[in-house]
Design a protein around this motif. Structure first.
Motif, PDB file in Angstrom:
ATOM      1  N   LYS A  81       0.829  -1.217   0.000  1.00 32.50           N
ATOM      2  CA  LYS A  81       0.000   0.000   0.000  1.00 32.50           C
ATOM      3  C   LYS A  81       0.862   1.265   0.000  1.00 32.50           C
ATOM      4  N   THR A  82       1.902   1.278   0.822  1.00 32.97           N
ATOM      5  CA  THR A  82       2.773   2.452   0.906  1.00 32.97           C
ATOM      6  C   THR A  82       3.490   2.685  -0.411  1.00 32.97           C
ATOM      7  N   ASN A  83       4.012   1.618  -1.014  1.00 33.24           N
ATOM      8  CA  ASN A  83       4.692   1.748  -2.311  1.00 33.24           C
ATOM      9  C   ASN A  83       3.748   2.238  -3.401  1.00 33.24           C
ATOM     10  N   GLU A  84       2.486   1.830  -3.364  1.00 34.57           N
ATOM     11  CA  GLU A  84       1.502   2.305  -4.353  1.00 34.57           C
ATOM     12  C   GLU A  84       1.280   3.810  -4.212  1.00 34.57           C
ATOM     13  N   VAL A  85       1.152   4.278  -2.981  1.00 32.15           N
ATOM     14  CA  VAL A  85       0.958   5.715  -2.732  1.00 32.15           C
ATOM     15  C   VAL A  85       2.185   6.488  -3.215  1.00 32.15           C
ATOM     16  N   ILE A  86       3.353   5.995  -2.885  1.00 33.17           N
ATOM     17  CA  ILE A  86       4.596   6.660  -3.286  1.00 33.17           C
ATOM     18  C   ILE A  86       4.715   6.683  -4.807  1.00 33.17           C
ATOM     19  N   ALA A  87       4.361   5.590  -5.466  1.00 34.77           N
ATOM     20  CA  ALA A  87       4.441   5.540  -6.934  1.00 34.77           C
ATOM     21  C   ALA A  87       3.540   6.603  -7.558  1.00 34.77           C
ATOM     22  N   ASN A 108       0.070  -6.138  16.529  1.00 29.53           N
ATOM     23  CA  ASN A 108      -0.364  -6.205  15.130  1.00 29.53           C
ATOM     24  C   ASN A 108      -0.464  -4.835  14.467  1.00 29.53           C
ATOM     25  N   ASP A 109       0.422  -3.922  14.848  1.00 26.55           N
ATOM     26  CA  ASP A 109       0.429  -2.620  14.190  1.00 26.55           C
ATOM     27  C   ASP A 109       1.541  -2.604  13.153  1.00 26.55           C
ATOM     28  N   PHE A 110       1.197  -2.178  11.928  1.00 26.81           N
ATOM     29  CA  PHE A 110       2.141  -2.222  10.825  1.00 26.81           C
ATOM     30  C   PHE A 110       2.590  -0.838  10.370  1.00 26.81           C
ATOM     31  N   GLY A 111       2.353   0.163  11.206  1.00 25.43           N
ATOM     32  CA  GLY A 111       2.758   1.518  10.868  1.00 25.43           C
ATOM     33  C   GLY A 111       4.257   1.662  10.684  1.00 25.43           C
ATOM     34  N   GLN A 112       5.033   0.919  11.494  1.00 26.57           N
ATOM     35  CA  GLN A 112       6.494   0.994  11.374  1.00 26.57           C
ATOM     36  C   GLN A 112       6.942   0.505   9.997  1.00 26.57           C
ATOM     37  N   GLU A 113       6.252  -0.464   9.445  1.00 25.55           N
ATOM     38  CA  GLU A 113       6.570  -0.950   8.100  1.00 25.55           C
ATOM     39  C   GLU A 113       6.362   0.169   7.072  1.00 25.55           C
ATOM     40  N   ALA A 114       5.320   0.968   7.257  1.00 27.14           N
ATOM     41  CA  ALA A 114       5.072   2.102   6.355  1.00 27.14           C
ATOM     42  C   ALA A 114       6.200   3.120   6.490  1.00 27.14           C
ATOM     43  N   ILE A 115       6.636   3.405   7.722  1.00 25.08           N
ATOM     44  CA  ILE A 115       7.728   4.353   7.941  1.00 25.08           C
ATOM     45  C   ILE A 115       9.009   3.849   7.289  1.00 25.08           C
ATOM     46  N   ASP A 116       9.318   2.573   7.488  1.00 30.02           N
ATOM     47  CA  ASP A 116      10.541   1.998   6.913  1.00 30.02           C
ATOM     48  C   ASP A 116      10.516   2.066   5.391  1.00 30.02           C
ATOM     49  N   THR A 117       9.375   1.749   4.799  1.00 31.80           N
ATOM     50  CA  THR A 117       9.235   1.805   3.341  1.00 31.80           C
ATOM     51  C   THR A 117       9.381   3.238   2.850  1.00 31.80           C
ATOM     52  N   LEU A 118       8.739   4.166   3.544  1.00 31.71           N
ATOM     53  CA  LEU A 118       8.809   5.581   3.181  1.00 31.71           C
ATOM     54  C   LEU A 118      10.248   6.102   3.258  1.00 31.71           C
ATOM     55  N   LEU A 119      10.952   5.776   4.337  1.00 34.00           N
ATOM     56  CA  LEU A 119      12.331   6.244   4.505  1.00 34.00           C
ATOM     57  C   LEU A 119      13.219   5.794   3.351  1.00 34.00           C
ATOM     58  N   LYS A 120      13.093   4.543   2.960  1.00 31.88           N
ATOM     59  CA  LYS A 120      13.911   4.031   1.863  1.00 31.88           C
ATOM     60  C   LYS A 120      13.599   4.763   0.563  1.00 31.88           C
ATOM     61  N   LYS A 121      12.325   4.959   0.279  1.00 29.20           N
ATOM     62  CA  LYS A 121      11.934   5.632  -0.966  1.00 29.20           C
ATOM     63  C   LYS A 121      12.314   7.112  -0.960  1.00 29.20           C
ATOM     64  N   MET A 122      12.276   7.747   0.212  1.00 33.34           N
ATOM     65  CA  MET A 122      12.673   9.149   0.287  1.00 33.34           C
ATOM     66  C   MET A 122      14.126   9.312  -0.137  1.00 33.34           C
ATOM     67  N   GLU A 123      14.948   8.345   0.202  1.00 31.51           N
ATOM     68  CA  GLU A 123      16.356   8.392  -0.197  1.00 31.51           C
ATOM     69  C   GLU A 123      16.516   7.989  -1.660  1.00 31.51           C
ATOM     70  N   ASP A 124      15.880   6.890  -2.059  1.00 32.37           N
ATOM     71  CA  ASP A 124      16.007   6.389  -3.433  1.00 32.37           C
ATOM     72  C   ASP A 124      15.480   7.384  -4.460  1.00 32.37           C
ATOM     73  N   LEU A 125      14.424   8.119  -4.094  1.00 29.66           N
ATOM     74  CA  LEU A 125      13.764   9.047  -5.019  1.00 29.66           C
ATOM     75  C   LEU A 125      14.001  10.503  -4.627  1.00 29.66           C
ATOM     76  N   ARG A 126      15.126  10.777  -4.004  1.00 29.04           N
ATOM     77  CA  ARG A 126      15.363  12.123  -3.454  1.00 29.04           C
ATOM     78  C   ARG A 126      15.266  13.230  -4.491  1.00 29.04           C
ATOM     79  N   GLU A 127      15.512  12.941  -5.752  1.00 27.85           N
ATOM     80  CA  GLU A 127      15.410  13.956  -6.814  1.00 27.85           C
ATOM     81  C   GLU A 127      14.028  13.968  -7.465  1.00 27.85           C
ATOM     82  N   ARG A 128      13.170  13.012  -7.094  1.00 29.32           N
ATOM     83  CA  ARG A 128      11.892  12.881  -7.792  1.00 29.32           C
ATOM     84  C   ARG A 128      10.668  12.922  -6.876  1.00 29.32           C
ATOM     85  N   LEU A 129      10.892  13.053  -5.577  1.00 25.49           N
ATOM     86  CA  LEU A 129       9.777  12.996  -4.638  1.00 25.49           C
ATOM     87  C   LEU A 129      10.021  13.958  -3.488  1.00 25.49           C
TER      88      LEU A 129
END
Length: 186
Positions: A81-87, A108-129
């Motif tokens: 879900k997080t990757n879809e929003v980021i895309a 059973n809280d998965f918010g940390q997974e969203a944060i971890d996914t977001l952090l990685k994409k913020m770095e990977d897409l730093r010029e595009r997001l």
């Protein structure tokens, strides 16, 4: 004032690039703090247009997200879900309202997974997001402190103060004028 400062910085950056001069590499991720109704979402939309206008971003996409948009109900669903929003937001602005809710701790809280996914994409897409997270001041401070990676990713913090009575009166008068209403002295 913060938007004016950013606009000045981007203007200088654009002129330096046009002259073939080096420009500072800087992430443009923001933390907006303030109570509801103080203009956080409105300013985020304006920033998306400014960044597009200065050709920092290739689109003026403005994608709004929240916990429900990003966090799934079972293992593995959150990253998807997080990757879809980021895309959808890539090459534009991702605005995460009440971002502090991602850092909730519990069974059973998965918010940390969203944060971890977001952090990685913020770095990977730093010029595009560009990511803008927003929420109440105290809760956002706790959110940023919840993960060491968050503090290093966000370079700009803007505090949205509550309006005072004179400010609200000016807003009312402006709204009335723009909609052809006339206020009586009473």
């Amino acid at each position: 004032a913060e938007v004016t400062s950013l606009t000045n910085f981007l203007n200088i950056r654009k002129h330096r690039m046009a002259q073939g001069m080096p420009v500072a590499s800087q992430t443009l991720h923001f933390v907006f703090t303030g109570n509801p109704g103080t203009g956080k979402t409105t300013v985020a939309r304006i920033l998306a247009k400014i960044l597009y206008g200065f050709e920092i971003l290739t689109t003026s996409h403005f994608i709004e997200a929240d916990r429900a948009t990003m966090v799934g109900g079972y293992v593995g669903q959150t990253a998807i879900k997080t990757n879809e929003v980021i895309a959808r937001a890539t090459d534009g602005v991702l605005f995460i309202d009440e971002a502090y809710t991602l850092a909730k701790k519990g069974a059973n809280d998965f918010g940390q997974e969203a944060i971890d996914t977001l952090l990685k994409k913020m770095e990977d897409l730093r010029e595009r997001l560009v990511v803008i997270v927003a929420g109440y001041p105290r809760e956002m401070a706790e959110f940023i402190e919840s993960n060491p990676g968050l503090e290093s990713r966000f370079s700009r913090y803007i505090v949205f103060e509550d309006y005072h009575v004179p400010d609200l009166c000016q807003i009312l008068e402006l709204m009335c004028r723009s909609n052809a209403y006339e206020l009586t002295p009473a």
